[in-house]
Design an enzyme around this catalytic site. Structure first.
Site, PDB file in Angstrom:
ATOM      1  N   ARG A  85       5.747  16.381   6.026  1.00 34.51           N
ATOM      2  CA  ARG A  85       5.474  16.378   4.585  1.00 34.51           C
ATOM      3  C   ARG A  85       6.676  15.950   3.746  1.00 34.51           C
ATOM      4  O   ARG A  85       6.740  16.215   2.556  1.00 34.51           O
ATOM      5  CB  ARG A  85       4.948  17.735   4.118  1.00 34.51           C
ATOM      6  CG  ARG A  85       3.593  18.101   4.694  1.00 34.51           C
ATOM      7  CD  ARG A  85       2.935  19.227   3.916  1.00 34.51           C
ATOM      8  NE  ARG A  85       1.602  19.493   4.449  1.00 34.51           N
ATOM      9  CZ  ARG A  85       1.335  20.435   5.359  1.00 34.51           C
ATOM     10  NH1 ARG A  85       2.322  21.185   5.840  1.00 34.51           N
ATOM     11  NH2 ARG A  85       0.118  20.617   5.791  1.00 34.51           N
ATOM     12  N   LYS A 110       8.334   3.027  -4.093  1.00 33.24           N
ATOM     13  CA  LYS A 110       7.089   2.680  -3.415  1.00 33.24           C
ATOM     14  C   LYS A 110       7.375   2.520  -1.929  1.00 33.24           C
ATOM     15  O   LYS A 110       8.284   1.796  -1.541  1.00 33.24           O
ATOM     16  CB  LYS A 110       6.509   1.365  -3.949  1.00 33.24           C
ATOM     17  CG  LYS A 110       5.687   1.488  -5.206  1.00 33.24           C
ATOM     18  CD  LYS A 110       5.050   0.129  -5.512  1.00 33.24           C
ATOM     19  CE  LYS A 110       4.168   0.183  -6.732  1.00 33.24           C
ATOM     20  NZ  LYS A 110       3.561  -1.140  -7.013  1.00 33.24           N
ATOM     21  N   GLU A 143      11.632 -12.851  -6.674  1.00 34.44           N
ATOM     22  CA  GLU A 143      11.479 -11.595  -7.415  1.00 34.44           C
ATOM     23  C   GLU A 143      12.428 -11.551  -8.616  1.00 34.44           C
ATOM     24  O   GLU A 143      12.092 -10.988  -9.666  1.00 34.44           O
ATOM     25  CB  GLU A 143      11.721 -10.398  -6.495  1.00 34.44           C
ATOM     26  CG  GLU A 143      10.690 -10.222  -5.395  1.00 34.44           C
ATOM     27  CD  GLU A 143       9.334  -9.729  -5.897  1.00 34.44           C
ATOM     28  OE1 GLU A 143       9.182  -9.501  -7.116  1.00 34.44           O
ATOM     29  OE2 GLU A 143       8.420  -9.583  -5.066  1.00 34.44           O
ATOM     30  N   LYS A 148      14.120  -3.855 -12.933  1.00 38.85           N
ATOM     31  CA  LYS A 148      13.165  -3.122 -12.088  1.00 38.85           C
ATOM     32  C   LYS A 148      13.286  -1.618 -12.308  1.00 38.85           C
ATOM     33  O   LYS A 148      12.275  -0.921 -12.478  1.00 38.85           O
ATOM     34  CB  LYS A 148      13.425  -3.470 -10.612  1.00 38.85           C
ATOM     35  CG  LYS A 148      12.607  -2.656  -9.586  1.00 38.85           C
ATOM     36  CD  LYS A 148      11.175  -3.113  -9.503  1.00 38.85           C
ATOM     37  CE  LYS A 148      10.361  -2.312  -8.490  1.00 38.85           C
ATOM     38  NZ  LYS A 148      10.493  -2.799  -7.113  1.00 38.85           N
ATOM     39  N   GLU A 154       2.807   3.885 -11.773  1.00 37.74           N
ATOM     40  CA  GLU A 154       2.113   2.618 -12.037  1.00 37.74           C
ATOM     41  C   GLU A 154       0.784   2.825 -12.767  1.00 37.74           C
ATOM     42  O   GLU A 154      -0.263   2.311 -12.366  1.00 37.74           O
ATOM     43  CB  GLU A 154       1.887   1.854 -10.717  1.00 37.74           C
ATOM     44  CG  GLU A 154       1.644   0.371 -10.929  1.00 37.74           C
ATOM     45  CD  GLU A 154       1.622  -0.435  -9.625  1.00 37.74           C
ATOM     46  OE1 GLU A 154       1.613  -1.668  -9.722  1.00 37.74           O
ATOM     47  OE2 GLU A 154       1.626   0.165  -8.538  1.00 37.74           O
ATOM     48  N   ARG A 177       4.379  -0.499 -15.385  1.00 36.67           N
ATOM     49  CA  ARG A 177       4.864  -0.892 -14.063  1.00 36.67           C
ATOM     50  C   ARG A 177       3.977  -1.963 -13.440  1.00 36.67           C
ATOM     51  O   ARG A 177       4.422  -2.724 -12.569  1.00 36.67           O
ATOM     52  CB  ARG A 177       4.966   0.328 -13.145  1.00 36.67           C
ATOM     53  CG  ARG A 177       5.580  -0.011 -11.787  1.00 36.67           C
ATOM     54  CD  ARG A 177       5.935   1.197 -10.964  1.00 36.67           C
ATOM     55  NE  ARG A 177       6.558   0.780  -9.703  1.00 36.67           N
ATOM     56  CZ  ARG A 177       7.150   1.599  -8.855  1.00 36.67           C
ATOM     57  NH1 ARG A 177       7.224   2.892  -9.109  1.00 36.67           N
ATOM     58  NH2 ARG A 177       7.684   1.132  -7.734  1.00 36.67           N
ATOM     59  N   ASN A 213       3.702  -6.745 -10.969  1.00 39.64           N
ATOM     60  CA  ASN A 213       2.786  -7.422 -10.046  1.00 39.64           C
ATOM     61  C   ASN A 213       2.487  -8.857 -10.459  1.00 39.64           C
ATOM     62  O   ASN A 213       1.661  -9.514  -9.810  1.00 39.64           O
ATOM     63  CB  ASN A 213       1.480  -6.629  -9.934  1.00 39.64           C
ATOM     64  CG  ASN A 213       1.661  -5.312  -9.215  1.00 39.64           C
ATOM     65  OD1 ASN A 213       2.094  -5.280  -8.068  1.00 39.64           O
ATOM     66  ND2 ASN A 213       1.348  -4.220  -9.888  1.00 39.64           N
ATOM     67  N   HIS A 269       1.769 -11.523  -7.866  1.00 37.22           N
ATOM     68  CA  HIS A 269       1.439 -10.836  -6.624  1.00 37.22           C
ATOM     69  C   HIS A 269      -0.062 -10.751  -6.353  1.00 37.22           C
ATOM     70  O   HIS A 269      -0.457 -10.553  -5.204  1.00 37.22           O
ATOM     71  CB  HIS A 269       2.028  -9.425  -6.629  1.00 37.22           C
ATOM     72  CG  HIS A 269       3.510  -9.393  -6.454  1.00 37.22           C
ATOM     73  ND1 HIS A 269       4.379 -10.000  -7.330  1.00 37.22           N
ATOM     74  CD2 HIS A 269       4.284  -8.812  -5.499  1.00 37.22           C
ATOM     75  CE1 HIS A 269       5.622  -9.804  -6.929  1.00 37.22           C
ATOM     76  NE2 HIS A 269       5.592  -9.093  -5.822  1.00 37.22           N
ATOM     77  N   HIS A 282      -0.272 -12.107  -2.972  1.00 34.00           N
ATOM     78  CA  HIS A 282      -0.570 -11.189  -1.874  1.00 34.00           C
ATOM     79  C   HIS A 282      -1.796 -11.636  -1.091  1.00 34.00           C
ATOM     80  O   HIS A 282      -1.849 -11.460   0.140  1.00 34.00           O
ATOM     81  CB  HIS A 282      -0.807  -9.776  -2.415  1.00 34.00           C
ATOM     82  CG  HIS A 282       0.419  -8.914  -2.412  1.00 34.00           C
ATOM     83  ND1 HIS A 282       0.451  -7.666  -2.974  1.00 34.00           N
ATOM     84  CD2 HIS A 282       1.662  -9.124  -1.905  1.00 34.00           C
ATOM     85  CE1 HIS A 282       1.657  -7.148  -2.822  1.00 34.00           C
ATOM     86  NE2 HIS A 282       2.411  -8.013  -2.176  1.00 34.00           N
ATOM     87  N   HIS A 286       7.560 -13.134   1.878  1.00 31.71           N
ATOM     88  CA  HIS A 286       6.960 -12.573   0.669  1.00 31.71           C
ATOM     89  C   HIS A 286       7.291 -13.421  -0.558  1.00 31.71           C
ATOM     90  O   HIS A 286       6.413 -13.702  -1.382  1.00 31.71           O
ATOM     91  CB  HIS A 286       7.458 -11.141   0.482  1.00 31.71           C
ATOM     92  CG  HIS A 286       6.951 -10.486  -0.753  1.00 31.71           C
ATOM     93  ND1 HIS A 286       5.622 -10.153  -0.931  1.00 31.71           N
ATOM     94  CD2 HIS A 286       7.586 -10.101  -1.897  1.00 31.71           C
ATOM     95  CE1 HIS A 286       5.458  -9.587  -2.121  1.00 31.71           C
ATOM     96  NE2 HIS A 286       6.631  -9.540  -2.715  1.00 31.71           N
TER      97      HIS A 286
END
Length: 348
Positions: free
Chosen positions: A106, A128, A170, A208, A218, A222, A226, A229, A233, A248
């Site tokens: 956990r 993330k 990025e 960032k 998000e 935030r 993206n 992306h 993606h 990427h």
């Protein structure tokens, strides 16, 4: 907290000495094992025992099978909740390592020491973590901040050019969505190398970090991170599903071109701005062949994007150079037009 390391690594050692960790686990891939781990171990001062966990390099390793293997290793080595995971690598390592640490028992503590431009400016920042599910990018993960992020810019000297270029995408994105001056500084770079890029890293990291601090989970702003992306993606996932993974940043650059054109079609940015953005991205990134992918295969993946709600595709689109909106829903006709626009660039 983000710390730029000096050559003596004193700030990292102060961090290790100031905590009561039981044991250290250092996650690497074969590249960072060879090029970066010797530097870390040669400068790390601790009396704690440590173990090296190595995985193969590549996005295709960022899956539940690898995660399970690492959890089993941590269990076999009796890692307790006071153990520390050090993620030494690029985006795959920081994504994967953060996910492993944040879920094992956990949650145990972890730090990121990014070794690529992509991970320094983007992947390691923001809390993330994640793994891919089938060929869908980052479909399983957590929001979990690392205890610290330590940046050692000299690690960039170990990178092949294509990895440096991948991370630069990025940085361009950060300027486009939030800081026009940063974008304008970046496009003044004529020869992309470590020397020309390093002076701009801090600004990208700050952009960032600022966005993340405003909206960790998000829910709103935030989502602007993206930009590029949503389509990017999808193409990255299709390449991964064919066993032909791409970097990427290559996918993001392609996605930013499509989504800049899409913003223009939606009358969010002018023809002049769209052309200026697209032409400058093209200066750094070669055309990415998507002729094998049908509109249907791309849009099917768009419908599985994590930002979507009620089966509607939500885009983050520019409203100018340095500003971006989010949760923007486009007509399917314009989405397909943006893909057709990109395909035609191959003939220009």
């Amino acid at each position: 907290m983000i710390t730029i390391l000096n050559d003596d690594f004193s700030q990292l050692n102060n961090f290790l000495h100031g905590k009561s960790f039981s044991k250290i686990f250092i996650l690497v891939d074969e590249n960072t094992h060879e090029y970066c781990l010797p530097v870390l171990l040669g400068n790390m001062e601790t009396d704690l025992g440590f173990e090296i966990l190595e995985i193969e390099a590549g996005e295709e390793m960022k899956n539940i099978q690898t995660a399970n293997q690492l959890w089993e290793i941590l269990t076999e080595m009796q890692a307790d909740r006071k153990a520390l995971v050090i993620n030494l690598g690029g985006g795959v390592i920081t994504d994967m390592g953060g996910f492993i640490a944040s879920t094992y028992k956990r949650g145990i503590q972890f730090i990121n020491i990014p070794t690529t431009l992509l991970s320094m400016c983007d992947a390691s920042i923001g809390g993330k973590t994640g793994i891919d599910l089938m060929h869908y990018k980052n479909m399983v993960g957590t929001f979990a901040f690392p205890e610290q992020i330590f940046i050692y810019p000299k690690f960039l000297e170990t990178l092949p050019f294509k990895e440096l270029r991948s991370g630069f995408a990025e940085m361009l994105k950060h300027g486009l969505i939030a800081d026009k001056a940063h974008w304008e500084s970046l496009i003044q770079i004529h020869k992309l190398d470590v020397e020309t890029v390093v002076p701009h890293i801090q600004t990208s990291m700050d952009i960032k970090q600022d966005v993340v601090e405003k909206d960790f989970h998000e829910r709103n702003i935030r989502k602007t991170l993206n930009f590029g992306h949503t389509i990017g993606h999808s193409v990255e996932s299709l390449c991964l599903s064919q066993g032909n993974p791409i970097l990427h940043g290559e996918a993001v650059a392609m996605g930013m071109i499509c989504e800049a054109h899409l913003a223009n079609l939606e009358e969010l940015i002018t023809d002049e701005d769209a052309t200026f953005i697209i032409e400058n991205i093209q200066r750094y990134y070669p055309y990415l062949d998507i002729s094998d992918f049908t509109d249907e295969s791309i849009t099917e993946l768009l419908l599985n994007d994590k930002k979507n709600t009620d089966s509607k595709i939500n885009f983050s689109l520019l409203t100018g150079i340095g500003s971006c909106t989010y949760d923007y829903q486009c007509s399917k006709e314009n989405i397909l037009k943006s893909l057709e626009f990109y395909r035609k660039l191959d003939t220009v």
